[in-house]
Design a protein around this motif. Sequence first.
Motif, PDB file in Angstrom:
ATOM      1  N   PRO A 181     -43.713 121.309  16.711  1.00 30.69           N
ATOM      2  CA  PRO A 181     -43.384 122.695  17.126  1.00 30.69           C
ATOM      3  C   PRO A 181     -44.332 123.184  18.229  1.00 30.69           C
ATOM      4  O   PRO A 181     -45.218 123.998  17.983  1.00 30.69           O
ATOM      5  CB  PRO A 181     -43.548 123.487  15.822  1.00 30.69           C
ATOM      6  CG  PRO A 181     -44.561 122.717  15.041  1.00 30.69           C
ATOM      7  CD  PRO A 181     -44.343 121.267  15.382  1.00 30.69           C
ATOM      8  N   LEU A 182     -44.155 122.649  19.424  1.00 35.35           N
ATOM      9  CA  LEU A 182     -45.059 122.970  20.520  1.00 35.35           C
ATOM     10  C   LEU A 182     -45.048 124.453  20.852  1.00 35.35           C
ATOM     11  O   LEU A 182     -46.082 125.033  21.198  1.00 35.35           O
ATOM     12  CB  LEU A 182     -44.677 122.145  21.757  1.00 35.35           C
ATOM     13  CG  LEU A 182     -44.811 120.619  21.613  1.00 35.35           C
ATOM     14  CD1 LEU A 182     -44.338 119.933  22.889  1.00 35.35           C
ATOM     15  CD2 LEU A 182     -46.256 120.235  21.323  1.00 35.35           C
ATOM     16  N   GLU A 183     -43.891 125.088  20.737  1.00 30.05           N
ATOM     17  CA  GLU A 183     -43.790 126.512  21.073  1.00 30.05           C
ATOM     18  C   GLU A 183     -44.618 127.353  20.107  1.00 30.05           C
ATOM     19  O   GLU A 183     -45.355 128.264  20.529  1.00 30.05           O
ATOM     20  CB  GLU A 183     -42.325 126.953  21.049  1.00 30.05           C
ATOM     21  CG  GLU A 183     -42.098 128.346  21.591  1.00 30.05           C
ATOM     22  CD  GLU A 183     -40.622 128.672  21.713  1.00 30.05           C
ATOM     23  OE1 GLU A 183     -40.278 129.868  21.619  1.00 30.05           O
ATOM     24  OE2 GLU A 183     -39.823 127.745  21.920  1.00 30.05           O
ATOM     25  N   ASP A 184     -44.527 127.042  18.817  1.00 25.89           N
ATOM     26  CA  ASP A 184     -45.311 127.782  17.820  1.00 25.89           C
ATOM     27  C   ASP A 184     -46.807 127.532  18.012  1.00 25.89           C
ATOM     28  O   ASP A 184     -47.619 128.462  17.903  1.00 25.89           O
ATOM     29  CB  ASP A 184     -44.904 127.358  16.402  1.00 25.89           C
ATOM     30  CG  ASP A 184     -43.477 127.772  16.083  1.00 25.89           C
ATOM     31  OD1 ASP A 184     -42.963 128.678  16.774  1.00 25.89           O
ATOM     32  OD2 ASP A 184     -42.888 127.195  15.161  1.00 25.89           O
ATOM     33  N   ILE A 185     -47.152 126.277  18.293  1.00 21.25           N
ATOM     34  CA  ILE A 185     -48.563 125.953  18.498  1.00 21.25           C
ATOM     35  C   ILE A 185     -49.112 126.700  19.712  1.00 21.25           C
ATOM     36  O   ILE A 185     -50.222 127.251  19.678  1.00 21.25           O
ATOM     37  CB  ILE A 185     -48.736 124.433  18.669  1.00 21.25           C
ATOM     38  CG1 ILE A 185     -48.391 123.708  17.360  1.00 21.25           C
ATOM     39  CG2 ILE A 185     -50.155 124.092  19.107  1.00 21.25           C
ATOM     40  CD1 ILE A 185     -48.419 122.205  17.474  1.00 21.25           C
ATOM     41  N   ALA A 186     -48.336 126.726  20.804  1.00 24.22           N
ATOM     42  CA  ALA A 186     -48.775 127.430  22.012  1.00 24.22           C
ATOM     43  C   ALA A 186     -48.916 128.927  21.752  1.00 24.22           C
ATOM     44  O   ALA A 186     -49.868 129.568  22.218  1.00 24.22           O
ATOM     45  CB  ALA A 186     -47.788 127.176  23.148  1.00 24.22           C
ATOM     46  N   HIS A 187     -47.978 129.490  20.982  1.00 22.72           N
ATOM     47  CA  HIS A 187     -48.035 130.927  20.672  1.00 22.72           C
ATOM     48  C   HIS A 187     -49.290 131.263  19.867  1.00 22.72           C
ATOM     49  O   HIS A 187     -50.016 132.220  20.181  1.00 22.72           O
ATOM     50  CB  HIS A 187     -46.776 131.330  19.899  1.00 22.72           C
ATOM     51  CG  HIS A 187     -46.783 132.771  19.462  1.00 22.72           C
ATOM     52  ND1 HIS A 187     -46.620 133.820  20.325  1.00 22.72           N
ATOM     53  CD2 HIS A 187     -46.954 133.324  18.219  1.00 22.72           C
ATOM     54  CE1 HIS A 187     -46.679 134.959  19.665  1.00 22.72           C
ATOM     55  NE2 HIS A 187     -46.872 134.680  18.383  1.00 22.72           N
ATOM     56  N   LYS A 188     -49.558 130.452  18.825  1.00 26.09           N
ATOM     57  CA  LYS A 188     -50.748 130.695  18.000  1.00 26.09           C
ATOM     58  C   LYS A 188     -52.024 130.516  18.817  1.00 26.09           C
ATOM     59  O   LYS A 188     -52.992 131.271  18.650  1.00 26.09           O
ATOM     60  CB  LYS A 188     -50.746 129.750  16.807  1.00 26.09           C
ATOM     61  CG  LYS A 188     -49.622 130.020  15.809  1.00 26.09           C
ATOM     62  CD  LYS A 188     -49.657 129.011  14.664  1.00 26.09           C
ATOM     63  CE  LYS A 188     -48.539 129.282  13.672  1.00 26.09           C
ATOM     64  NZ  LYS A 188     -48.534 128.295  12.565  1.00 26.09           N
ATOM     65  N   PHE A 189     -52.022 129.551  19.702  1.00 25.64           N
ATOM     66  CA  PHE A 189     -53.200 129.309  20.542  1.00 25.64           C
ATOM     67  C   PHE A 189     -53.469 130.506  21.454  1.00 25.64           C
ATOM     68  O   PHE A 189     -54.621 130.956  21.598  1.00 25.64           O
ATOM     69  CB  PHE A 189     -52.997 128.041  21.366  1.00 25.64           C
ATOM     70  CG  PHE A 189     -54.076 127.801  22.387  1.00 25.64           C
ATOM     71  CD1 PHE A 189     -55.323 127.336  22.001  1.00 25.64           C
ATOM     72  CD2 PHE A 189     -53.844 128.070  23.726  1.00 25.64           C
ATOM     73  CE1 PHE A 189     -56.318 127.124  22.937  1.00 25.64           C
ATOM     74  CE2 PHE A 189     -54.835 127.865  24.672  1.00 25.64           C
ATOM     75  CZ  PHE A 189     -56.078 127.390  24.273  1.00 25.64           C
TER      76      PHE A 189
END
Length: 221
Positions: A181-189
């Motif tokens: 889930p790259l999008e979720d990871i980027a958002h959390k980052f």
Amino acid sequence: MTERGTKTLIGAFVLGALALLVAGVLLVGTGVLFKKNVKFVLYFDASLRGLVQGAPVYFKGVRVGKVMSIQISADEDDREFRTPVVIELENALITGERKGDDDEYNFMRNEEVVQDLIRRGLRAKLGMQSFITGQLTVDLDILPDARPVDPLSLSRFRGLQQIPTVPSSLDAMLDVLSRIPLEDIAHKFLVQLFGDLIHAHKGIGQNADGGDRRFQLVGHV
């Protein structure tokens, strides 16, 4: 035409005929005229972008043939599309020996042999010919750990025997990446990053205010 020119022409014609006769005898003797290269059909689930007609086919790392055609076949009933890839294996490049027979032969021409090889793990997969151009190859190999396939259940394409396929290491890597889930990871980052920046900014402001107060107290004294 002079008599000398006529004799020269006749001599050239005779030599040409003899050369063709010798070539024909050699071809018949080797059986090249009667042995066509064997063809198979492959079906890949992955994208075929980068695989072109004429692309090399390897068997255990040795080039043994080429891709003859890549098509799109539509099923009118199921409304599904398949992409049959036809490969050709050269007789002279993949040979075997039979008991009691000194002559070499292309064992891939024997359907029963191919069926046995499929049961033992004969599979095709896409390989990378060049990372710069993105051109692909077809790699054949015996994979004992491959999922079992009944060769008799494999459909044919225009009479051609099918060799089952497996995902390549590149396909497996892309599949793993697609599941992350790259999008979720980027958002959390980004949320964490902005939170840290805001906290750091507040800390700098508080330190600056404290410095001003200390400066005022020292001046008052």
